[in-house]
Design a protein around this motif. Structure first.
Motif, PDB file in Angstrom:
ATOM      1  N   ARG A   1       0.785  -0.893   0.169  1.00  0.00           N
ATOM      2  CA  ARG A   1       0.103   0.363  -0.019  1.00  0.00           C
ATOM      3  C   ARG A   1       0.500   1.103  -0.064  1.00  0.00           C
ATOM      4  O   ARG A   1       1.651   1.667   0.673  1.00  0.00           O
ATOM      5  CB  ARG A   1      -1.399   0.156   1.461  1.00  0.00           C
ATOM      6  N   VAL A   2       0.461   2.181  -1.058  1.00  0.00           N
ATOM      7  CA  VAL A   2       1.228   3.079  -1.153  1.00  0.00           C
ATOM      8  C   VAL A   2       1.266   4.076  -0.026  1.00  0.00           C
ATOM      9  O   VAL A   2       0.426   4.740   0.667  1.00  0.00           O
ATOM     10  CB  VAL A   2       1.331   3.928  -2.815  1.00  0.00           C
TER      11      VAL A   2
ATOM     12  N   GLU B   1      -2.123   6.424  -4.603  1.00  0.00           N
ATOM     13  CA  GLU B   1      -1.736   5.492  -5.279  1.00  0.00           C
ATOM     14  C   GLU B   1      -3.400   6.018  -7.052  1.00  0.00           C
ATOM     15  O   GLU B   1      -2.633   6.270  -8.202  1.00  0.00           O
ATOM     16  CB  GLU B   1      -3.009   3.881  -5.530  1.00  0.00           C
TER      17      GLU B   1
ATOM     18  N   ALA C   1       7.298   4.819  -3.620  1.00  0.00           N
ATOM     19  CA  ALA C   1       5.722   3.755  -3.832  1.00  0.00           C
ATOM     20  C   ALA C   1       7.021   2.721  -4.814  1.00  0.00           C
ATOM     21  O   ALA C   1       6.677   1.125  -4.437  1.00  0.00           O
ATOM     22  CB  ALA C   1       5.360   4.247  -4.256  1.00  0.00           C
TER      23      ALA C   1
END
Length: 400
Positions: A110-111, A117, A171
């Protein structure tokens, strides 16, 4: 150990031995090999750069080894290529062979910040360009990258990430495309393509999700010695519902044994190589991010010690202090001190000092005074100053 039942004191000795507190600190100068061996024994170092005292990952090694040159750790991590950074128990330093065990998590990473995202989906050109620039130019930090075209460089509402270029780099790192190759003097991460940082046998290795989970739990069990399913799952931040079936498999293979610890509601699991020394002779201040105390339910259950870090608690609501460290003496957590490095005044400040109930104040104060002097010297500070707050402050000041 063929027994099925253990007292709480025995469980503590097993747990502390697994963490390296069953041996004296080196009397000689601490070497890079000492640092590497300690990291491997505990499996990982959680990174935290709060610099009230010293970044937490440096403290974890000091607790076990005593004073050492901090540049040795930097060299070991960022030039030795035996260790690397990745999300493990939060942001962590891990042996390079742990990287493929975390790959299945990188694929669903999960960024940060949450919702970023959406930017990545709407700006694929910039996202791909960042990765291409690292590939073409070599290791880069966020400050080396150009601004995105359609949004402000600085991000509102996320002080940790700070800028869009950093968020994109992070990320790509979280997804395993980039790896950290160094830290600059301001602690900023410098990223390169993962295949240029990690040895091929580790970067190219593919591990089945369930086998990766089994191996992570093996590592957690070795580093815990004795632990519940929740304890083992937390070590590498694995959902406990996914950990439980893997733990059953490790019990069936004989690598773990289900046992009981007095006072624990849940079953415990004993690693087959766990040792139970007759006594623990440690005297160490523990970072808030030390594996011995980072999972607070285990800290309470194992040491009968309620602990929380109060960095994010408003000052008027703090019970113990902003940066309060537990003090390990023998096999018990006997007190806690709120510490701050006054670098301008070259003093280690004890803003508050507390002793747990039913402990000998004079004995705790004397041992803590020695450890504070040792820590002050390691931090390059000339003296220790104790303020009046806490039920150990007067005795500690006298001991110093």
């Amino acid at each position: 150990m063929s027994r099925e039942d253990f007292s709480l004191g025995e469980a503590r000795r097993i747990a502390l031995a697994a963490q390296g507190f069953d041996r004296p600190r080196p009397k000689r100068r601490v070497s890079a090999r000492d640092l590497a061996g300690t990291i491997r024994r505990i499996g990982l170092l959680q990174l935290d750069y709060v610099n009230v005292l010293a970044p937490a990952h440096y403290q974890v090694l000091f607790s076990r080894l005593g004073p050492y040159e901090r540049s040795l750790l930097d060299d070991q991590i960022y030039r030795g290529r035996e260790f690397t950074e990745q999300w493990a128990h939060e942001a962590s330093i891990v042996p390079v062979e742990t990287w493929p065990l975390l790959r299945h998590r990188m694929e669903t990473h999960r960024v940060r910040p949450y919702g970023f995202e959406k930017f990545m989906a709407q700006s694929p050109g910039y996202v791909e360009r960042v990765l291409a620039e690292v590939g073409a130019r070599g290791p880069l930090a966020a400050d080396d990258l150009a601004d995105p075209e359609d949004v402000p460089r600085k991000m509102a509402g996320d002080a940790w990430i700070g800028t869009v270029p950093r968020a994109v780099l992070e990320a790509h790192f979280g997804r395993g495309l980039l790896a950290v190759t160094e830290r600059r003097s301001n602690f900023a991460r410098v990223f390169d393509l993962a295949e240029r940082v990690l040895p091929l046998q580790h970067h190219g290795r593919r591990v089945d999700r369930e086998e990766a989970q089994r191996e992570l739990l093996r590592l957690a069990a070795r580093s815990c010695g004795i632990a519940t399913a929740d304890d083992l799952a937390d070590y590498y931040r694995m959902p406990v519902r996914e950990a439980r079936p893997r733990i059953v498999e490790l019990v069936e293979s004989g690598e773990l044994r289900e046992v009981r610890v007095a006072g624990w509601r849940e079953p415990a699991y004993l690693h087959r190589e766990a040792r139970m020394p007759r006594h623990i002779a440690a005297a160490a201040l523990l970072s808030p991010f030390d594996p011995v105390v980072w999972y607070r339910p285990r800290t309470a259950r194992l040491f009968e010690f309620e602990y929380r870090i109060e960095i994010y608690v408003p000052a008027e609501k703090r019970r113990w202090g902003y940066y309060c460290l537990p003090f390990l003496l023998g096999d018990r957590l006997v007190g806690r001190v709120d510490l701050k490095a006054d670098r301008a005044g070259r003093r280690l400040l004890v803003l508050a000092a507390y002793v747990e109930l039913h402990n000998d104040l004079a004995m705790v104060a004397k041992a803590l005074a020695r450890e504070l002097h040792t820590m002050a010297g390691w931090l390059g500070l000339d003296s220790v100053a104790v303020e009046r707050r806490g039920n150990l402050a007067r005795e500690l000041k006298a001991a110093l």
